[in-house]
Write an enzyme that holds these catalytic residues in place. Structure first.
Site, PDB file in Angstrom:
ATOM      1  N   ARG A 113      42.119  -9.795  34.425  1.00 47.76           N
ATOM      2  CA  ARG A 113      43.437  -8.621  34.198  1.00 47.76           C
ATOM      3  C   ARG A 113      42.536  -7.612  35.414  1.00 47.76           C
ATOM      4  NH1 ARG A 113      42.774  -4.045  31.322  1.00 47.76           N
ATOM      5  NH2 ARG A 113      41.783  -5.684  29.391  1.00 47.76           N
ATOM      6  N   TYR A 169      35.076   1.603  30.709  1.00 52.58           N
ATOM      7  CA  TYR A 169      34.778   0.226  29.631  1.00 52.58           C
ATOM      8  C   TYR A 169      34.284  -1.288  31.201  1.00 52.58           C
ATOM      9  CZ  TYR A 169      39.577  -1.830  30.021  1.00 52.58           C
ATOM     10  OH  TYR A 169      40.819  -1.774  29.849  1.00 52.58           O
ATOM     11  N   HIS A 215      44.618  -2.370  30.811  1.00 53.66           N
ATOM     12  CA  HIS A 215      45.510  -2.656  29.566  1.00 53.66           C
ATOM     13  C   HIS A 215      47.054  -2.734  29.423  1.00 53.66           C
ATOM     14  CE1 HIS A 215      46.331  -4.460  25.579  1.00 53.66           C
ATOM     15  NE2 HIS A 215      46.232  -3.014  25.297  1.00 53.66           N
TER      16      HIS A 215
END
Length: 374
Positions: A257, A270, A261
């Site tokens: 990805r 993160y 998100h």
């Protein structure tokens, strides 16, 4: 007895490497040039859809958009691997696959705009509604495939999910039921390394997600999810297996990805930028473009044609999402069940009464006492 034929390969299947060079595989054949050119067009359109949707979010015309930027090979491969009589069960991140199956882009984004239940006719397109709860669509996909099997229909169901969904109980139930009852469904896991902020290493200790398949008695396979040629070959085999009575399969695509998100996520909290940049070098568009140009199947004229087609889609998206939606409160009750129950009729009557009493003309009359002075 160890059923080794159910185990996936140690490394993911790849037919075109990161440099755009064909890789010989002893089992999977490279799709023909015409098929790959169609796939490349899909990748160009998918990337433009992702970019345009992101812009619409920033403009406040979309409420949220889970981008599949970097995962377009999985999206296009999924849409092309199934036939006209087959069904696609997507997730919230699969808008590109939904559009590639023929759903109007504006209709596909209605759910993410937040003003309708689905936005498109699922029967007309053989595409189930996109879902935001993780893995719930897998159970629906298995039930649909079981029903199609009972009716003797020529239907294979391709059920999409992400790596995060494999941590849900619904994932286990869906795979177990599908294997026990031998239904024609293919589970396609797009492993993009993160379930929101949770890395794959915190979700499973298995060698790969595809290794989970043997525990249910179905074959598993791993594929390079940024190689659309390999995705088409591996999914194509799994779909054909299901169609000819071979039962379900689990395919894991290794991809990434590239963006957050959703627009509400800060992925810098993160993961490191160096990791993201490393995956950028594996871009599925660049890889296939290099291969096709190298074999003389892609030229500047075709590139321009594909870019123009993608821009037409983006223009239609902007136009459709720049209009206000005429909301009908009765839709809250109209689409709960096919035949409205007495309880729903009673609830709609109560709401209709509230709406009528709240209209300006009625509110003004209610504020004036009978026989009094204004």
């Amino acid at each position: 007895m160890l059923h080794t034929e159910l185990l996936p390969r140690d490394t993911a299947v790849r037919l075109i490497d990161e440099n755009g060079t064909a890789v010989t595989d002893e089992h999977y054949a490279l799709p023909d040039a015409d098929t790959l050119v169609r796939a490349y067009r899909g990748l160009i359109e998918g990337r433009r859809i992702n970019d345009q949707a992101g812009a619409l979010v920033r403009q406040g015309r979309l409420a949220v958009y889970p981008s599949s930027h970097g995962q377009e090979a999985c999206q296009v491969g999924a849409s092309m691997a199934i036939g006209d009589t087959d069904w696609l069960f997507p997730t919230y991140r699969d808008s590109v696959a939904v559009i590639a199956r023929g759903v109007d882009p504006a209709d596909a984004l209605v759910l993410l705009k937040g003003d309708w239940h689905s936005g498109y006719d699922v029967r007309a397109h053989r595409v189930a509604p996109q879902t935001t709860p993780l893995a719930t669509q897998l159970l629906h996909a298995v039930g649909f495939a079981q029903a199609a099997k009972h009716r003797g229909e020529d239907t294979v169901v391709l059920a999409l999910c992400g790596d995060g969904a494999t941590s849900e109980g619904d994932f286990h139930e869906a795979l177990n039921f599908a294997a026990v009852f031998h239904v024609p469904v293919v589970f396609f896991v797009q492993n993009n390394e993160f379930a929101i902020s949770v890395p794959l290493s915190r979700q499973t200790a298995a060698p790969s997600l595809a290794h989970k398949a043997i525990g249910y008695g179905m074959p598993g396979q791993r594929v390079d999810g940024n190689d659309v040629a390999a995705v088409l070959a591996v999914l194509g085999e799994a779909v054909e297996r299901a169609r000819t009575g071979g039962g379900p399969s689990l395919v894991e695509a290794h991809t990434y990805r590239m963006q957050a998100h959703t627009n509400a996520d800060d992925d810098t909290r993160y993961r490191e930028r160096e990791e993201v940049q490393a995956w950028g070098a594996r871009d599925p568009l660049v890889r296939l473009r290099t291969y096709l140009a190298g074999i003389g199947a892609l030229d500047d004229a075709a590139e321009a044609q594909f870019a123009a087609g993608a821009e037409t889609i983006a223009t239609a998206m902007r136009a459709a999402l720049n209009t206000d939606t005429d909301l009908d409160p009765e839709d809250l009750f109209r689409f709960v069940t096919e035949t409205r129950s007495p309880q729903l009729e009673e609830q709609w009557a109560l709401l209709r009464g509230e709406i009528e009493r709240g209209r300006p003309e009625n509110a003004e009359n209610a504020a004036t006492p009978t026989g009094g002075h204004r």
